[in-house]
Design a protein around this motif. Structure first.
Motif, short mmCIF file in Angstrom:
data_model
loop_
_atom_site.label_atom_id
_atom_site.label_comp_id
_atom_site.label_asym_id
_atom_site.label_seq_id
_atom_site.Cartn_x
_atom_site.Cartn_y
_atom_site.Cartn_z
N UNK A 1 14.12 15.13 -62.14
CA UNK A 1 13.79 16.49 -62.31
C UNK A 1 12.71 16.74 -60.96
N UNK A 2 12.95 18.07 -60.59
CA UNK A 2 12.12 18.58 -59.62
C UNK A 2 10.60 18.34 -59.91
N UNK A 3 9.69 17.98 -58.94
CA UNK A 3 8.24 17.61 -59.35
C UNK A 3 7.25 18.42 -58.26
N UNK A 4 6.34 18.90 -58.48
CA UNK A 4 5.63 19.44 -57.82
C UNK A 4 3.93 18.85 -58.11
N UNK A 5 3.64 18.12 -56.92
CA UNK A 5 2.42 17.31 -57.25
C UNK A 5 1.24 17.96 -56.63
#
Length: 450
Positions: free
Chosen positions: A116-120
């Motif tokens: 799943x796309x992750x924004x850190x």
């Protein structure tokens, strides 16, 4: 599965006390989640509509992962896979002030496997270059976005990153309650079965529930359709006596519960039959009457009562003696765990709401008033009779009536109660918190001079 074009669904995930709920409050624009500088404050996941710059979002706030504690934390952590299937991306939040730890590393490894796309994001970066003291590259997501959820810093860069997330097919979660008929506020002392009751009505474990007292902290609102009627169910934290509340988190939880009461229409007060009716229950009832909400009492754990008939009579007697109008509050025995009596409880709730909104014609009211005056005339005031002339309902929600006449403001309290009790019994207004106001008619000859 369904494809949603707008808004984007984002889940905020991280270890405890990194600022997830603070960011939620910032994006929603008001304080919807309790925030405190300690781990494990958030217990239930919540979903809210939010705005970030020009973006419309649906944010899922989640409890902190990696907290070692009671068994009920395993239940909420087991729900994370379903949350990930219902969002377009994840905000993986860490603490830019204290750096990452082993829990962040475990969460990062788990997220890498989810696809799943992750924004850190590194929160609490009020000071420039503070986060660069720590090697966040070890988590495998590159350099984090520097933000401060408390001060609103770095939110533009965050909005640009969210814009780049693609929409993807996803499952649906029970979102914010919209277009509902009314809100049912579930109140009570700690550990009386509020969350268990809501879980049974929903048909799955949406809320954390267990034998420990004080599990629920935030007021959680969930939609429900029962017999074709759409309702918002609001689970609240248990209310204890003020003298027994010491921790600041519990104080904020109690304030959130009472705040929810202001925006509800009907209140379900749950009582633990194994403990009986206590003074705190009567205090809660007085607050409900002050707000003018519909009220029904659920006698939970009814299957554990041996002398059910005697217990029921004792509760009715205590209510009649302990609070004004208590004898008219409907009592419904039930078991939230097994579901026994839940259907009858909902019938009572719907009846109370319909009566709470009902308006009675002035003709019916005045015919009723004349019958009451003939059956029991008012007392004399300084040798002169008090003469109520007519009555009308000036509003509903709650039913409010005005009595007009000469010197009606001097009617004794027992006569006001006599009329109120008659209104409740004759027009079937049990549990609606009716009110009766008195207004004196003006004498047209009072200002004339002979």
């Amino acid at each position: 599965m369904e494809v949603l074009t707008s808004p984007k669904h984002i889940a905020i995930i991280g270890r405890p006390n990194v600022g997830k709920s603070t960011l939620l409050n910032r994006l929603v624009g008001r304080r919807v989640a309790i925030v405190q500088d300690q781990e494990g404050v958030t217990r239930d996941w919540q979903i809210y509509d939010a705005k970030l710059q020009d973006l419309s979002l649906r944010i899922v706030d989640t409890p902190g992962l990696g907290l070692e504690g009671p068994d009920f934390l395993e239940k909420v952590q087991a729900f994370f896979p379903r949350i990930l299937k219902a969002v377009d991306g994840v905000l993986f939040m860490t603490d830019g002030k204290s750096g990452w730890d082993d829990r962040d590393l475990k969460i990062a490894k788990w997220l890498h496997k989810q696809g799943i796309p992750v924004i850190f994001v590194a929160n609490k970066c009020e000071k420039e270059d503070l986060y660069r003291e720590y090697s966040f590259y070890n988590l495998g997501f590159g350099a984090p976005l520097e933000i401060s959820a408390l001060h609103g810093l770095g939110l533009y860069d965050l909005s640009q990153s969210i814009k780049q997330l693609p929409l993807r097919p996803k499952e649906t979660l029970t979102g914010p309650c919209q277009n509902v008929e009314f809100r049912l506020i579930v109140l009570g002392r700690p550990n009386v079965g509020k969350s268990t009751f809501i879980n049974f009505c929903l048909g799955y474990e949406r809320l954390l529930a267990g034998p420990e007292a004080g599990i629920t902290r935030d007021s959680v609102e969930v939609p429900l359709t029962w017999k074709g009627r759409k309702i918002a169910l609001v689970d609240t934290a248990g209310l204890r006596k003020k003298a027994r509340v010491y921790e600041s988190v519990e104080k904020m939880s109690c304030q959130a519960s009472l705040h929810s009461l202001m925006f509800g229409q009907v209140v379900l007060l749950l009582i633990d039959c194994t403990q009986g009716l206590e003074k705190q229950d009567l205090t809660i009832l007085e607050k409900v009457f002050q707000e003018g909400r519909g009220i029904v009492i659920g006698l939970n754990k009814w299957d554990q009562v041996e002398d059910q008939e005697g217990f029921y009579r004792s509760i009715k007697r205590c209510l009649a003696n302990g609070v004004k109008g208590g004898q008219h509050i409907p009592l419904v025995p039930l078991s939230a765990l097994t579901g026994r009596g839940v259907s009858g409880l909902w019938d009572a709730i719907f009846h109370i709401y319909d009566s709470w909104c009902y308006r009675i014609s002035t003709g019916r009211l005045n015919k009723w008033l004349q019958e009451k005056l003939q059956a029991h005339p008012p007392v004399l005031l300084r040798g002169r009779p008090i003469r109520p002339k007519y009555i009308s309902q000036i509003k509903a929600r709650p039913p409010t009536f005005t009595l007009f006449g000469n010197q009606v403001s001097d009617l004794p309290d027992h006569y006001i109660r006599y009329l109120l009790n008659g209104l409740v019994s004759d027009f079937n207004l049990q549990g609606t918190s009716p009110r009766l106001l008195c207004r004196e008619t003006k004498n047209p000859y009072h200002t004339k001079v002979n």
